[in-house]
Enzyme design. Structure first.
Site, PDB file in Angstrom:
ATOM      1  N   CYS A 172      34.006 -11.139 103.672  1.00 22.14           N
ATOM      2  CA  CYS A 172      34.605  -9.863 104.080  1.00 22.14           C
ATOM      3  C   CYS A 172      33.555  -8.766 103.941  1.00 22.14           C
ATOM      4  O   CYS A 172      33.077  -8.493 102.836  1.00 22.14           O
ATOM      5  CB  CYS A 172      35.821  -9.526 103.219  1.00 22.14           C
ATOM      6  N   LYS A 183      38.399   4.084 102.406  1.00 27.45           N
ATOM      7  CA  LYS A 183      37.792   4.640 103.609  1.00 27.45           C
ATOM      8  C   LYS A 183      38.125   3.765 104.805  1.00 27.45           C
ATOM      9  O   LYS A 183      38.383   4.249 105.894  1.00 27.45           O
ATOM     10  CB  LYS A 183      36.276   4.754 103.402  1.00 27.45           C
ATOM     11  N   CYS A 214      42.006 -10.084 104.463  1.00 26.18           N
ATOM     12  CA  CYS A 214      41.636  -9.519 103.168  1.00 26.18           C
ATOM     13  C   CYS A 214      42.702  -8.495 102.787  1.00 26.18           C
ATOM     14  O   CYS A 214      42.972  -7.574 103.555  1.00 26.18           O
ATOM     15  CB  CYS A 214      40.266  -8.847 103.272  1.00 26.18           C
ATOM     16  N   CYS A 271      34.572  -5.753 101.622  1.00 20.56           N
ATOM     17  CA  CYS A 271      34.351  -5.971 100.179  1.00 20.56           C
ATOM     18  C   CYS A 271      32.900  -6.320  99.894  1.00 20.56           C
ATOM     19  O   CYS A 271      32.506  -6.332  98.734  1.00 20.56           O
ATOM     20  CB  CYS A 271      35.168  -7.143  99.650  1.00 20.56           C
ATOM     21  N   HIS A 324      36.737  10.048  98.457  1.00 21.23           N
ATOM     22  CA  HIS A 324      38.140  10.448  98.373  1.00 21.23           C
ATOM     23  C   HIS A 324      38.523  10.709  96.929  1.00 21.23           C
ATOM     24  O   HIS A 324      37.693  10.635  96.021  1.00 21.23           O
ATOM     25  CB  HIS A 324      39.054   9.447  99.084  1.00 21.23           C
ATOM     26  N   LYS A 326      46.583   1.229  98.633  1.00 21.61           N
ATOM     27  CA  LYS A 326      45.318   1.631  98.037  1.00 21.61           C
ATOM     28  C   LYS A 326      44.617   2.586  99.003  1.00 21.61           C
ATOM     29  O   LYS A 326      44.603   2.341 100.207  1.00 21.61           O
ATOM     30  CB  LYS A 326      44.451   0.385  97.840  1.00 21.61           C
ATOM     31  N   HIS A 331      41.373  -4.822 102.895  1.00 20.92           N
ATOM     32  CA  HIS A 331      40.844  -4.231 104.126  1.00 20.92           C
ATOM     33  C   HIS A 331      41.646  -4.561 105.370  1.00 20.92           C
ATOM     34  O   HIS A 331      41.377  -4.016 106.443  1.00 20.92           O
ATOM     35  CB  HIS A 331      39.359  -4.603 104.295  1.00 20.92           C
ATOM     36  N   HIS A 391      37.486   8.215  94.141  1.00 23.47           N
ATOM     37  CA  HIS A 391      36.094   8.303  93.679  1.00 23.47           C
ATOM     38  C   HIS A 391      35.909   9.535  92.794  1.00 23.47           C
ATOM     39  O   HIS A 391      35.203   9.499  91.787  1.00 23.47           O
ATOM     40  CB  HIS A 391      35.129   8.412  94.857  1.00 23.47           C
TER      41      HIS A 391
END
Ligand code: ME8
Length: 483
Positions: free
Chosen positions: A130, A304, A147, A133, A22, A301, A150, A25
């Site tokens: 997790c 993905k 988390c 992560c 995305h 944030k 996520h 990155h």
């Protein structure tokens, strides 16, 4: 080959290839690429590493969901990522895959060194994990039991692991950070990590029971355990250079890295675990971590796992690689979090490229050609404007100040525009052609210089404009069409 103090080794995180990259990155990769190009332009021996983190549980899950075997899935993902990098002109020197044999050798060597230093011991881990992560969690890391990154509850696990004696290194790392020989920028991130280190670090599991995960690197001497993903992943920065292999010329030349670039999400891994591993292994620490903010989309944030990603390909389709690269370099402060929006990217493109550089190029080329203006391109590098711009390049590179560099150049472009308005060469030409030629020639020297030093940000465009100037040619179509 000896390590050269002037060498510039720059890295991005190795990305999880579990979906399309995305815009976040793309941001990390593009700014790393711009710094690498600035470094090459300033004549420093440069090495730019990027790549993918393939040995992880979440990749295995993705491949299964896609109904594919792991290696064909990973090959396909790497094909897609390399394609995006090419489209965004991310010109890395090496793309490391953690399935590469050279990487495995490096990780084994790292493990053996940690073990030899007495920093690996056997224990039992009981707690939370997790998968998003790929890290162990404590209750205080969670919000409402989930988390925060996520949005899922971590798994409760109890298992035999080998632990790494991270606790032993907290003070030494803090010391290196305080003295500045392990620099962390911006200062807010440095303070954040110092506070963590001052609170002390706990030993962490460095292996997990091996359950047949593909591509896992097994613990030397205990094949029931595989090396923990972060120990595996972080080592890429040196395994890529040949650490652990007989061919380690690049390691000798380029380690320690000048800078690891990353988002703040993975600061702790890079500012605590990684330096502790290096200290334990008896290796030098990287010189600097440059920690940028995270772009957010819809107030969250982008990730993905959350499915709120902005597609860099789509943005490139609208403003081109140059438009996106300039937006990253000029408009995004390295330090803060920014809401990313198409409107902002388009506004920046129109202001800086369509109305800015594009128009200026046209105006100057037209005058240069029709007034038959001559200037000696071979001598431009000896002019004060060139020397000043080159000094700014070097200084911006030393300070890793990308927005400063980009805004300096674009302000100078704007100053040429202003000079055209103030001196009106088109009027002067009618009464005194030689005077008009002298004015335009002065502007061309400055313009040529600035365009040359724009290369790290707009690699292809810079070369194109230089060739129009050299061939005394107008572009067949506008360089940047207004949107
Ligand atoms: O963490 N804004 O991989 P990853 C800006 N494999 N940058 C962002 C971003 C955002 N919203 N989201 C991600 C991993 N990034 C591990 C790394 S390194 C030894 C192992 C960028 O695919 C940013 O650089 O989740 C962030 O640190 C990185 O992608 C995380 O990539």
């Amino acid at each position: 080959m000896e390590h050269n103090r002037n060498s510039f080794y720059i890295t991005t995180p190795i990305f999880y290839p579990n979906g399309n990259l995305h815009i976040g990155h793309a941001y990390t990769s593009v700014i790393a690429d711009i710094f690498a190009r600035m470094s090459r332009l300033s004549g420093r021996p440069t090495y730019f590493l990027t790549g993918v983190d393939e040995n992880s549980l979440k990749i295995e899950k993705k491949a299964k969901e896609a109904g594919q075997e792991i290696m064909p899935f990973l090959d396909e993902q790497t094909g897609k990522i390399k394609d995006i990098f090419e489209k965004l002109r991310v010109g890395y020197d090496q793309y490391i895959r953690t399935t590469d044999p050279v990487h495995h050798r490096g990780v084994i060597e790292m493990w053996n060194r940690l073990k030899k230093a007495g920093d690996i011991y056997e224990g039992t881990y009981e707690g939370l994990y997790c998968v998003g992560c790929e890290s162990f969690k404590t209750e205080k890391d969670l919000i409402d039991g989930k988390c925060p990154d996520h949005g899922v509850e971590p798994e409760k696990i109890s298992e035999k692991n080998y632990f790494f004696r991270l606790s032993k290194y907290a003070d030494t790392i803090a010391q290196h950070i305080r003295t500045g020989d392990f620099l962390i920028t911006p200062v807010a991130r440095k303070n954040e990590i110092l506070a963590v280190l001052e609170g002390g670090l706990q030993d962490i599991p460095f292996s997990r029971p091996y359950k047949g995960q593909p591509n896992a690197i097994l613990v030397p001497g205990d094949e029931t355990q595989s090396i923990y993903v972060w120990c595996d992943a972080l080592t890429n920065y040196i395994s890529a250079l040949g650490f652990g292999s007989s061919q380690k010329t690049y390691y000798d030349m380029f380690w320690p890295a000048k800078v690891h670039i990353m988002g703040k999400d993975i600061l702790r891994f890079h500012a605590a675990i990684w330096p502790a591993m290096l200290l334990s292994a008896g290796l030098p620490l990287p010189k600097q971590l440059l920690v940028h903010g995270l772009m957010i989309s819809g107030g969250k944030k982008m990730s993905k796992s959350l499915g709120n990603i902005v597609d860099p390909e789509e943005m490139r389709g609208i403003v081109g690689a140059g438009g996106l690269r300039l937006y990253f370099a000029h408009d995004i402060p390295l330090t803060g979090d920014g809401e990313i929006s198409k409107d902002l990217i388009v506004a920046s493109y129109n202001a800086h490229l369509a109305n800015g550089l594009g128009n200026l190029t046209n105006r100057l080329l037209k005058m240069m050609i029709s007034y038959e203006v001559q200037f000696d391109m071979e001598k431009v590098a000896h002019t004060p404007v060139w020397q000043k711009t080159e000094a700014i390049l070097k200084e911006s590179l030393d300070n890793l100040d990308l927005t400063g560099y980009a805004s300096y150049i674009w302000k100078e472009f704007a100053s040429i525009d202003k000079e055209i308005q103030d001196t009106e060469p088109f009027k002067v030409f009618k009464v005194d052609p030689d005077k008009a030629r002298a004015i335009v020639s002065g502007m061309m020297i400055k313009f040529y210089t600035l365009v040359y030093f724009t290369d790290p940000i707009l690699p292809h465009t810079s070369a194109r404009i230089i060739s129009y100037i050299r061939n005394r040619q107008m572009p067949e179509r506008p360089l940047f069409v207004k949107i």
